[in-house]
Design a protein around this motif. Structure first.
Motif, PDB file in Angstrom:
ATOM      1  N   MET A   1       0.865  -1.183   0.000  1.00 27.19           N
ATOM      2  CA  MET A   1       0.000   0.000   0.000  1.00 27.19           C
ATOM      3  C   MET A   1       0.896   1.226   0.000  1.00 27.19           C
ATOM      4  O   MET A   1       1.928   1.246   0.670  1.00 27.19           O
ATOM      5  N   HIS A   2       0.518   2.214  -0.774  1.00 23.22           N
ATOM      6  CA  HIS A   2       1.297   3.441  -0.836  1.00 23.22           C
ATOM      7  C   HIS A   2       0.834   4.399   0.255  1.00 23.22           C
ATOM      8  O   HIS A   2      -0.358   4.509   0.532  1.00 23.22           O
ATOM      9  N   VAL A   3       1.791   5.090   0.866  1.00 22.93           N
ATOM     10  CA  VAL A   3       1.522   6.034   1.939  1.00 22.93           C
ATOM     11  C   VAL A   3       1.789   7.436   1.409  1.00 22.93           C
ATOM     12  O   VAL A   3       2.875   7.729   0.908  1.00 22.93           O
ATOM     13  N   VAL A   4       0.782   8.299   1.499  1.00 23.06           N
ATOM     14  CA  VAL A   4       0.921   9.692   1.103  1.00 23.06           C
ATOM     15  C   VAL A   4       0.715  10.534   2.351  1.00 23.06           C
ATOM     16  O   VAL A   4      -0.262  10.348   3.076  1.00 23.06           O
ATOM     17  N   VAL A   5       1.646  11.456   2.596  1.00 20.87           N
ATOM     18  CA  VAL A   5       1.555  12.327   3.764  1.00 20.87           C
ATOM     19  C   VAL A   5       1.056  13.685   3.313  1.00 20.87           C
ATOM     20  O   VAL A   5       1.584  14.266   2.365  1.00 20.87           O
ATOM     21  N   ARG A   6       0.037  14.168   3.999  1.00 21.85           N
ATOM     22  CA  ARG A   6      -0.509  15.497   3.710  1.00 21.85           C
ATOM     23  C   ARG A   6       0.553  16.535   4.048  1.00 21.85           C
ATOM     24  O   ARG A   6       1.171  16.475   5.110  1.00 21.85           O
ATOM     25  N   PRO A   7       0.793  17.496   3.141  1.00 20.40           N
ATOM     26  CA  PRO A   7       1.801  18.530   3.426  1.00 20.40           C
ATOM     27  C   PRO A   7       1.429  19.331   4.671  1.00 20.40           C
ATOM     28  O   PRO A   7       0.247  19.449   5.005  1.00 20.40           O
ATOM     29  N   PRO A   8       2.438  19.900   5.358  1.00 22.97           N
ATOM     30  CA  PRO A   8       2.138  20.727   6.529  1.00 22.97           C
ATOM     31  C   PRO A   8       1.266  21.916   6.137  1.00 22.97           C
ATOM     32  O   PRO A   8       1.312  22.371   4.996  1.00 22.97           O
ATOM     33  N   ALA A   9       0.480  22.386   7.099  1.00 22.88           N
ATOM     34  CA  ALA A   9      -0.411  23.516   6.833  1.00 22.88           C
ATOM     35  C   ALA A   9       0.395  24.717   6.374  1.00 22.88           C
ATOM     36  O   ALA A   9       1.457  25.011   6.902  1.00 22.88           O
ATOM     37  N   LEU A  10      -0.124  25.401   5.395  1.00 23.84           N
ATOM     38  CA  LEU A  10       0.558  26.552   4.821  1.00 23.84           C
ATOM     39  C   LEU A  10       0.351  27.776   5.709  1.00 23.84           C
ATOM     40  O   LEU A  10      -0.776  28.118   6.062  1.00 23.84           O
ATOM     41  N   ASP A  11       1.432  28.404   6.078  1.00 22.94           N
ATOM     42  CA  ASP A  11       1.364  29.661   6.818  1.00 22.94           C
ATOM     43  C   ASP A  11       1.023  30.744   5.809  1.00 22.94           C
ATOM     44  O   ASP A  11       1.725  30.925   4.821  1.00 22.94           O
ATOM     45  N   LYS A  12      -0.036  31.483   6.042  1.00 26.07           N
ATOM     46  CA  LYS A  12      -0.489  32.476   5.065  1.00 26.07           C
ATOM     47  C   LYS A  12       0.536  33.575   4.835  1.00 26.07           C
ATOM     48  O   LYS A  12       0.531  34.213   3.794  1.00 26.07           O
ATOM     49  N   ASN A  13       1.416  33.814   5.797  1.00 31.55           N
ATOM     50  CA  ASN A  13       2.435  34.843   5.639  1.00 31.55           C
ATOM     51  C   ASN A  13       3.695  34.318   4.965  1.00 31.55           C
ATOM     52  O   ASN A  13       4.571  35.085   4.596  1.00 31.55           O
ATOM     53  N   ASN A  14       3.809  33.016   4.827  1.00 31.69           N
ATOM     54  CA  ASN A  14       5.025  32.437   4.281  1.00 31.69           C
ATOM     55  C   ASN A  14       4.652  31.230   3.422  1.00 31.69           C
ATOM     56  O   ASN A  14       4.230  30.220   3.935  1.00 31.69           O
ATOM     57  N   GLU A  15       4.822  31.319   2.115  1.00 30.20           N
ATOM     58  CA  GLU A  15       4.443  30.232   1.231  1.00 30.20           C
ATOM     59  C   GLU A  15       5.588  29.266   0.974  1.00 30.20           C
ATOM     60  O   GLU A  15       5.451  28.336   0.205  1.00 30.20           O
ATOM     61  N   GLU A  16       6.718  29.450   1.628  1.00 34.10           N
ATOM     62  CA  GLU A  16       7.879  28.605   1.400  1.00 34.10           C
ATOM     63  C   GLU A  16       7.639  27.124   1.714  1.00 34.10           C
ATOM     64  O   GLU A  16       8.043  26.270   0.927  1.00 34.10           O
ATOM     65  N   PRO A  17       6.965  26.739   2.843  1.00 37.93           N
ATOM     66  CA  PRO A  17       6.789  25.315   3.120  1.00 37.93           C
ATOM     67  C   PRO A  17       6.084  24.569   1.987  1.00 37.93           C
ATOM     68  O   PRO A  17       6.469  23.471   1.652  1.00 37.93           O
TER      69      PRO A  17
END
Length: 116
Positions: free
Chosen positions: A85-101
């Motif tokens: 089974m493939h595991v997909v991890v949801r990306p960390p929540a996006l900080d509205k002031n910083n789109e880098e993550p």
């Protein structure tokens, strides 16, 4: 018990967790808890809660309330074989002031599948 189903979980970088044997009546949520507990130390984008994880079997996203028996796809069953089974991890929540993550995550998450 010969009824047990052998599963391994493929992470986005190609490494695996498992294989281990599970009872067909275990829920997908319980599988996700097992994945969280056994997540390799030092890996980037580690999930924090089960809702950060999606399990995919034969192209289908599995629902938390389903059991393994309910979510199995006949094509993926091999006598005495291991189901991956493939595991997909949801990306960390996006900080509205910083789109880098979000930019970092989208460049690092790549998955390649080969159908033979």
């Amino acid at each position: 018990m010969s009824d047990l189903i052998e599963l391994k979980f493929r992470l986005s970088d190609g490494t695996d967790i498992g294989p281990n044997k599970y009872d067909p009546s275990i829920t997908v949520a319980s599988l996700k808890e097992s994945i969280l507990a056994r997540w390799p130390q030092g890996k980037e984008n580690a999930p924090r809660v089960i809702n950060d994880v999606k399990l995919i079997n034969a192209g289908r996203i599995l629902e938390n309330n389903q059991t393994i028996a309910e979510s199995r796809v006949p094509v993926s069953e091999l006598p005495g074989g291991v189901i991956t089974m493939h595991v997909v991890v949801r990306p960390p929540a996006l900080d509205k002031n910083n789109e880098e993550p979000l930019a970092k995550v989208s460049n690092n998450n790549r998955c390649a599948c080969t159908i033979l």
